[in-house]
Design a protein around this motif. Structure first.
Motif, PDB file in Angstrom:
ATOM      1  N   ASP A   1      38.077  42.096  53.551  1.00 51.56           N
ATOM      2  CA  ASP A   1      37.474  42.185  54.871  1.00 51.56           C
ATOM      3  C   ASP A   1      38.585  42.399  55.894  1.00 51.56           C
ATOM      4  OD1 ASP A   1      35.708  42.051  56.990  1.00 51.56           O
ATOM      5  OD2 ASP A   1      35.761  39.865  57.068  1.00 51.56           O
ATOM      6  N   PHE A   2      38.908  43.676  56.147  1.00 52.58           N
ATOM      7  CA  PHE A   2      39.977  43.991  57.084  1.00 52.58           C
ATOM      8  C   PHE A   2      39.583  43.637  58.510  1.00 52.58           C
ATOM      9  CE2 PHE A   2      41.943  46.698  53.884  1.00 52.58           C
ATOM     10  CZ  PHE A   2      43.271  46.517  54.170  1.00 52.58           C
ATOM     11  N   THR A   3      40.555  43.168  59.265  1.00 47.82           N
ATOM     12  CA  THR A   3      40.354  42.977  60.697  1.00 47.82           C
ATOM     13  C   THR A   3      41.090  44.046  61.491  1.00 47.82           C
ATOM     14  OG1 THR A   3      42.173  41.379  60.764  1.00 47.82           O
ATOM     15  CG2 THR A   3      39.956  40.494  60.506  1.00 47.82           C
ATOM     16  N   LEU A   4      42.105  44.678  60.882  1.00 47.89           N
ATOM     17  CA  LEU A   4      42.832  45.756  61.534  1.00 47.89           C
ATOM     18  C   LEU A   4      43.319  46.731  60.479  1.00 47.89           C
ATOM     19  CD1 LEU A   4      44.300  47.016  64.040  1.00 47.89           C
ATOM     20  CD2 LEU A   4      46.253  45.600  63.413  1.00 47.89           C
ATOM     21  N   PHE A   5      43.049  48.021  60.711  1.00 49.03           N
ATOM     22  CA  PHE A   5      43.576  49.068  59.839  1.00 49.03           C
ATOM     23  C   PHE A   5      43.937  50.249  60.719  1.00 49.03           C
ATOM     24  CE2 PHE A   5      43.317  52.681  56.902  1.00 49.03           C
ATOM     25  CZ  PHE A   5      44.183  52.226  55.927  1.00 49.03           C
ATOM     26  N   ASP A   6      45.219  50.398  61.036  1.00 49.55           N
ATOM     27  CA  ASP A   6      45.675  51.445  61.941  1.00 49.55           C
ATOM     28  C   ASP A   6      46.812  52.216  61.290  1.00 49.55           C
ATOM     29  OD1 ASP A   6      46.368  53.096  64.022  1.00 49.55           O
ATOM     30  OD2 ASP A   6      46.860  51.484  65.418  1.00 49.55           O
ATOM     31  N   VAL A   7      46.507  53.441  60.886  1.00 46.95           N
ATOM     32  CA  VAL A   7      47.510  54.316  60.291  1.00 46.95           C
ATOM     33  C   VAL A   7      47.591  55.634  61.069  1.00 46.95           C
ATOM     34  CG1 VAL A   7      47.380  53.291  57.988  1.00 46.95           C
ATOM     35  CG2 VAL A   7      45.852  55.187  58.595  1.00 46.95           C
ATOM     36  N   ALA A   8      47.200  55.601  62.322  1.00 39.77           N
ATOM     37  CA  ALA A   8      47.171  56.796  63.161  1.00 39.77           C
ATOM     38  C   ALA A   8      48.570  57.368  63.373  1.00 39.77           C
ATOM     39  CB  ALA A   8      46.547  56.468  64.520  1.00 39.77           C
ATOM     40  N   ASN A   9      48.600  58.642  63.662  1.00 39.79           N
ATOM     41  CA  ASN A   9      49.844  59.342  63.997  1.00 39.79           C
ATOM     42  C   ASN A   9      50.874  59.287  62.874  1.00 39.79           C
ATOM     43  OD1 ASN A   9      48.887  60.094  66.592  1.00 39.79           O
ATOM     44  ND2 ASN A   9      49.314  58.012  67.288  1.00 39.79           N
ATOM     45  N   ASN A  10      50.413  59.563  61.676  1.00 40.59           N
ATOM     46  CA  ASN A  10      51.257  59.768  60.506  1.00 40.59           C
ATOM     47  C   ASN A  10      50.857  61.116  59.914  1.00 40.59           C
ATOM     48  OD1 ASN A  10      53.022  57.312  59.775  1.00 40.59           O
ATOM     49  ND2 ASN A  10      51.081  56.368  60.336  1.00 40.59           N
ATOM     50  N   GLN A  11      51.264  61.386  58.710  1.00 41.86           N
ATOM     51  CA  GLN A  11      50.934  62.667  58.072  1.00 41.86           C
ATOM     52  C   GLN A  11      50.207  62.465  56.754  1.00 41.86           C
ATOM     53  OE1 GLN A  11      54.838  64.412  57.869  1.00 41.86           O
ATOM     54  NE2 GLN A  11      54.944  64.713  60.071  1.00 41.86           N
ATOM     55  N   PHE A  12      49.307  61.480  56.708  1.00 43.26           N
ATOM     56  CA  PHE A  12      48.556  61.205  55.479  1.00 43.26           C
ATOM     57  C   PHE A  12      47.577  62.322  55.166  1.00 43.26           C
ATOM     58  CE2 PHE A  12      49.572  56.745  56.783  1.00 43.26           C
ATOM     59  CZ  PHE A  12      50.344  56.431  55.679  1.00 43.26           C
ATOM     60  N   THR A  13      47.268  62.449  53.884  1.00 38.18           N
ATOM     61  CA  THR A  13      46.284  63.434  53.433  1.00 38.18           C
ATOM     62  C   THR A  13      45.155  62.722  52.703  1.00 38.18           C
ATOM     63  OG1 THR A  13      47.494  63.758  51.364  1.00 38.18           O
ATOM     64  CG2 THR A  13      48.006  65.251  53.169  1.00 38.18           C
ATOM     65  N   GLY A  14      44.045  63.404  52.558  1.00 34.76           N
ATOM     66  CA  GLY A  14      42.925  62.835  51.822  1.00 34.76           C
ATOM     67  C   GLY A  14      42.001  62.043  52.726  1.00 34.76           C
ATOM     68  N   THR A  15      41.076  61.329  52.102  1.00 33.99           N
ATOM     69  CA  THR A  15      40.091  60.555  52.836  1.00 33.99           C
ATOM     70  C   THR A  15      40.177  59.089  52.469  1.00 33.99           C
ATOM     71  OG1 THR A  15      38.436  60.940  51.121  1.00 33.99           O
ATOM     72  CG2 THR A  15      38.493  62.508  52.936  1.00 33.99           C
ATOM     73  N   LEU A  16      39.603  58.262  53.326  1.00 33.00           N
ATOM     74  CA  LEU A  16      39.525  56.823  53.061  1.00 33.00           C
ATOM     75  C   LEU A  16      38.254  56.537  52.289  1.00 33.00           C
ATOM     76  CD1 LEU A  16      40.609  55.377  56.502  1.00 33.00           C
ATOM     77  CD2 LEU A  16      41.914  55.381  54.382  1.00 33.00           C
ATOM     78  N   PRO A  17      38.293  55.532  51.432  1.00 31.83           N
ATOM     79  CA  PRO A  17      37.083  55.163  50.683  1.00 31.83           C
ATOM     80  C   PRO A  17      35.999  54.609  51.605  1.00 31.83           C
ATOM     81  CG  PRO A  17      38.885  53.653  50.196  1.00 31.83           C
ATOM     82  CD  PRO A  17      39.426  54.714  51.102  1.00 31.83           C
TER      83      PRO A  17
END
Length: 75
Positions: free
Chosen positions: A59-75
């Protein structure tokens, strides 16, 4: 071997704006107690798959990976 491999009780991974680069280590999938992830504003790339199991299992309370160069989708 990744330094994170022995840290199973980590609940917060907060490293925004640190000029981190490269891909996420697969050992992140072993951080079963992880609740807060903030990796925004770095130079990270590749897949978010090392966090897939953790994302769907906790149960995440924060998930911030903005402004990177990730590929693919989140589950």
């Amino acid at each position: 071997s990744c330094v994170l491999s022995g840290l199973a009780t980590v609940t917060n991974l907060t490293l925004p704006s640190n000029n981190l680069n490269g891909t996420l280590p697969s050992s992140l999938a072993n951080l079963f107690d992880l609740k807060n992830v903030s990796l925004a504003n770095n130079l990270l790339s590749g897949s978010l798959s090392p966090l897939s199991f953790v994302i769907t299992s906790n149960d995440f309370t924060l998930f911030d990976v903005a402004n990177n160069q990730f590929t693919g989708t989140l589950p």
